[in-house]
Scaffold this motif. Sequence first.
Motif, short mmCIF file in Angstrom:
data_model
loop_
_atom_site.label_atom_id
_atom_site.label_comp_id
_atom_site.label_asym_id
_atom_site.label_seq_id
_atom_site.Cartn_x
_atom_site.Cartn_y
_atom_site.Cartn_z
N PRO A 243 16.50 120.39 86.46
CA PRO A 243 17.52 120.77 87.45
C PRO A 243 18.92 120.84 86.84
N PHE A 244 19.66 121.85 87.29
CA PHE A 244 21.05 122.02 86.88
C PHE A 244 21.97 121.21 87.80
N ILE A 245 21.65 121.21 89.09
CA ILE A 245 22.30 120.32 90.07
C ILE A 245 21.16 119.62 90.80
N ALA A 246 20.87 118.41 90.38
CA ALA A 246 19.70 117.69 90.91
C ALA A 246 19.94 117.25 92.35
N GLU A 247 18.96 117.52 93.20
CA GLU A 247 19.08 117.15 94.61
C GLU A 247 19.11 115.64 94.81
N ASP A 248 18.59 114.87 93.85
CA ASP A 248 18.57 113.42 94.00
C ASP A 248 19.73 112.74 93.28
N GLN A 249 20.71 113.51 92.79
CA GLN A 249 21.89 112.93 92.17
C GLN A 249 22.69 112.23 93.25
N PRO A 250 23.06 110.95 93.07
CA PRO A 250 23.71 110.18 94.16
C PRO A 250 24.93 110.84 94.79
N GLN A 251 25.81 111.43 94.01
CA GLN A 251 27.00 112.07 94.60
C GLN A 251 26.64 113.32 95.39
N ILE A 252 25.62 114.02 94.97
CA ILE A 252 25.18 115.20 95.71
C ILE A 252 24.57 114.76 97.05
N ASP B 171 15.10 131.62 59.73
CA ASP B 171 16.29 132.24 60.30
C ASP B 171 16.40 132.00 61.80
N LEU B 172 15.37 131.43 62.41
CA LEU B 172 15.35 131.26 63.85
C LEU B 172 15.54 129.80 64.22
N LYS B 173 16.52 129.56 65.05
CA LYS B 173 16.77 128.20 65.51
C LYS B 173 16.87 128.22 67.03
N ILE B 174 16.01 127.43 67.68
CA ILE B 174 15.95 127.39 69.14
C ILE B 174 16.17 125.96 69.60
N PHE B 175 17.01 125.79 70.61
CA PHE B 175 17.17 124.50 71.26
C PHE B 175 16.50 124.59 72.63
N ILE B 176 15.89 123.49 73.05
CA ILE B 176 15.33 123.39 74.40
C ILE B 176 15.83 122.08 74.98
N ALA B 177 16.40 122.14 76.17
CA ALA B 177 16.89 120.94 76.83
C ALA B 177 16.48 120.96 78.29
N CYS B 178 16.18 119.79 78.81
CA CYS B 178 15.72 119.66 80.19
C CYS B 178 16.71 118.81 80.98
N GLY B 179 17.04 119.27 82.17
CA GLY B 179 17.97 118.54 83.03
C GLY B 179 17.33 117.32 83.64
N PRO B 180 18.07 116.54 84.37
CA PRO B 180 19.40 116.88 84.90
C PRO B 180 20.47 116.78 83.82
N PHE B 181 21.51 117.58 83.98
CA PHE B 181 22.59 117.65 83.01
C PHE B 181 23.82 116.89 83.47
N THR B 182 23.66 116.07 84.50
CA THR B 182 24.73 115.20 84.99
C THR B 182 24.26 113.75 84.89
N ALA B 183 25.22 112.86 84.82
CA ALA B 183 24.91 111.43 84.86
C ALA B 183 24.76 111.00 86.32
N ASN B 184 24.21 109.83 86.55
CA ASN B 184 24.08 109.32 87.92
C ASN B 184 25.43 109.00 88.54
N GLU B 185 26.41 108.64 87.73
CA GLU B 185 27.70 108.19 88.25
C GLU B 185 28.60 109.32 88.73
N ASN B 186 28.42 110.55 88.18
CA ASN B 186 29.33 111.64 88.53
C ASN B 186 28.64 112.98 88.29
N ILE B 187 29.33 114.03 88.64
CA ILE B 187 28.80 115.37 88.39
C ILE B 187 29.70 116.12 87.40
N ASP B 188 30.18 115.40 86.40
CA ASP B 188 31.07 115.98 85.39
C ASP B 188 30.33 116.65 84.23
N TYR B 189 29.03 116.64 84.26
CA TYR B 189 28.20 117.26 83.22
C TYR B 189 28.44 116.66 81.84
#
Length: 159
Positions: free
Chosen positions: A84-93, A43-61
């Motif tokens: 990271p949710f907003i990665a400091e090394d993301q090029p647009q950031i 009955d238990l379903k868990i998802f685990i995901a690790c960022g970054p959640f943006t692509a290198n080209e944009n911050i559109d998630y």
Amino acid sequence: IIFPGAILGIVGNIQGSRILVEQIFEPPILPLNAPLSPLRTNDLKIFIACGPFTANENIDYQPLNALIEKIKVERPNFTILLGPFIAEDQPQIKSNSDSKFDEIFDNFINKLETTSCKFILVPSLKDIIFEPVFPQYQYQPQIKKDEFKSKINHTSNPT
């Protein structure tokens, strides 16, 4: 039993840089609580995901959008998201120092609100909206919808 890191109480006398112990008190061992109800793992379903959640080209998630679609189909009980949710090394950031990072993170939270899933968010040292110190505090964004406030939990790092 005494071991390094044990919690004790002592009675004694201080003589210079030493304590002459006369009596040792150990805390009582507490009984373990039984689970409130048996847990059926099917009955238990868990998802685990690790960022970054943006692509290198944009911050559109775009990667986050794909995950949200999967969550809507699979309907897990809850999802653990590791930054990271907003990665400091993301090029647009990196190239745009005028970015309003709280607004970008609010956009991230708004995307989560489109599901009925509960979320646990764990920050990363690479998140631009968190102080780069360890341990990290839990972030408390302004969640606009009251019904979603109970569906999102922020934890510290380490949790």
